[in-house]
Scaffold this motif. Structure first.
Motif, short mmCIF file in Angstrom:
data_model
loop_
_atom_site.label_atom_id
_atom_site.label_comp_id
_atom_site.label_asym_id
_atom_site.label_seq_id
_atom_site.Cartn_x
_atom_site.Cartn_y
_atom_site.Cartn_z
N LEU A 71 1.60 27.35 5.87
CA LEU A 71 1.84 26.56 7.09
C LEU A 71 3.11 27.01 7.80
CD1 LEU A 71 0.96 22.90 6.05
CD2 LEU A 71 -0.43 24.51 7.38
N ARG A 72 4.09 27.46 7.06
CA ARG A 72 5.37 27.87 7.65
C ARG A 72 5.21 29.07 8.60
NH1 ARG A 72 8.73 24.62 5.00
NH2 ARG A 72 8.40 24.21 2.81
N HIS A 73 4.09 29.78 8.49
CA HIS A 73 3.84 30.93 9.35
C HIS A 73 3.09 30.56 10.62
CE1 HIS A 73 5.43 33.54 6.28
NE2 HIS A 73 4.64 32.98 5.40
N LEU A 74 2.78 29.28 10.78
CA LEU A 74 2.08 28.81 11.98
C LEU A 74 3.04 28.01 12.84
CD1 LEU A 74 -1.31 27.66 10.42
CD2 LEU A 74 -0.96 29.56 12.01
N PRO A 75 3.52 28.55 13.95
CA PRO A 75 4.50 27.85 14.77
C PRO A 75 3.95 26.56 15.40
CG PRO A 75 3.77 29.85 15.87
CD PRO A 75 3.19 29.87 14.49
N GLN A 76 2.65 26.40 15.43
CA GLN A 76 2.05 25.20 16.01
C GLN A 76 2.16 23.98 15.09
OE1 GLN A 76 0.49 28.11 15.52
NE2 GLN A 76 -0.29 28.87 17.47
N VAL A 77 2.43 24.20 13.81
CA VAL A 77 2.50 23.10 12.86
C VAL A 77 3.80 22.33 13.05
CG1 VAL A 77 2.60 22.46 10.42
CG2 VAL A 77 0.99 24.23 11.19
N VAL A 78 3.65 21.04 13.31
CA VAL A 78 4.79 20.15 13.50
C VAL A 78 5.21 19.54 12.16
CG1 VAL A 78 5.56 18.02 14.64
CG2 VAL A 78 4.11 19.65 15.87
N SER A 79 4.21 19.10 11.38
CA SER A 79 4.49 18.51 10.08
C SER A 79 3.23 18.54 9.23
CB SER A 79 4.97 17.06 10.23
OG SER A 79 3.93 16.24 10.76
N ALA A 80 3.43 18.37 7.93
CA ALA A 80 2.30 18.29 7.00
C ALA A 80 2.66 17.26 5.94
CB ALA A 80 2.03 19.64 6.36
N THR A 81 1.69 16.43 5.61
CA THR A 81 1.91 15.36 4.65
C THR A 81 0.86 15.44 3.54
OG1 THR A 81 2.71 13.95 6.45
CG2 THR A 81 2.13 12.85 4.38
N LEU A 82 1.30 15.56 2.30
CA LEU A 82 0.41 15.54 1.15
C LEU A 82 -0.08 14.10 0.98
CD1 LEU A 82 -0.81 17.08 -1.28
CD2 LEU A 82 1.28 16.50 -2.54
N MET A 83 -1.39 13.93 0.89
CA MET A 83 -1.98 12.59 0.91
C MET A 83 -2.85 12.35 -0.32
SD MET A 83 -1.01 11.63 4.01
CE MET A 83 -2.05 10.28 4.48
N THR A 84 -3.13 11.08 -0.57
CA THR A 84 -4.18 10.71 -1.51
C THR A 84 -5.44 10.45 -0.69
OG1 THR A 84 -3.68 8.35 -1.37
CG2 THR A 84 -2.53 9.62 -3.08
N GLY A 85 -6.58 10.36 -1.35
CA GLY A 85 -7.82 10.05 -0.64
C GLY A 85 -8.72 11.26 -0.53
#
Length: 144
Positions: free
Chosen positions: A84-98
């Motif tokens: 994800l760090r190589h994609l400038p479009q990514v604002v944030s990422a959250t590890l989730m359950t579900g």
């Protein structure tokens, strides 16, 4: 952490540019006392970063989306986060359950760029499945 510490944190969460003098006027302490509390809150880890919140639309990224991601069974979470760090479009990422492993927020110039990001996730970041929703409006409610 007492009431004054929580008030300082709340004020900084709304506007991280407040000076110690401005904070002191709000919490009724001297600027030096506020500065000491600020440094203690930083040392204790309550304040991790003070940063600017950018407006993606002002930067030419008018299309925001949430992409829910299921990783392939052989993709490690840390490897995905590195990709994800190589994609400038990514604002944030959250590890989730579900049902999905991650919720990834992206800011793109247009639909074509969103398609490119989604395809990149599937082809090069170890993603098995995505579910994308467009962000229509965001309302900040909590300060913590």
């Amino acid at each position: 952490m007492d009431r004054i510490d929580r008030e300082i944190l709340s004020l900084l969460a709304r506007d991280g540019r407040l000076s110690f003098r401005e904070l002191s006027q709000q919490v009724h302490l001297s600027p030096n006392a506020v500065a000491e509390r600020f440094r203690r809150l930083q040392a204790d880890g309550a304040i991790r970063h003070i940063r600017a919140t950018l407006n993606p639309a002002a930067l030419g990224h008018a299309l925001e989306a949430m992409i829910e991601v299921k990783l392939q069974s052989d993709t490690a979470a840390l490897a995905f986060e590195t990709a994800l760090r190589h994609l400038p479009q990514v604002v944030s990422a959250t590890l989730m359950t579900g049902s999905f492993d991650y919720a990834v927020r992206v800011a793109c110039a247009d639909r074509d760029e969103l398609v490119q990001v989604t395809e990149h996730l599937r082809q090069k970041a170890g993603v098995r499945e995505t579910y994308t929703r467009l962000v229509l409006r965001e309302v900040q409610l909590a300060t913590a």
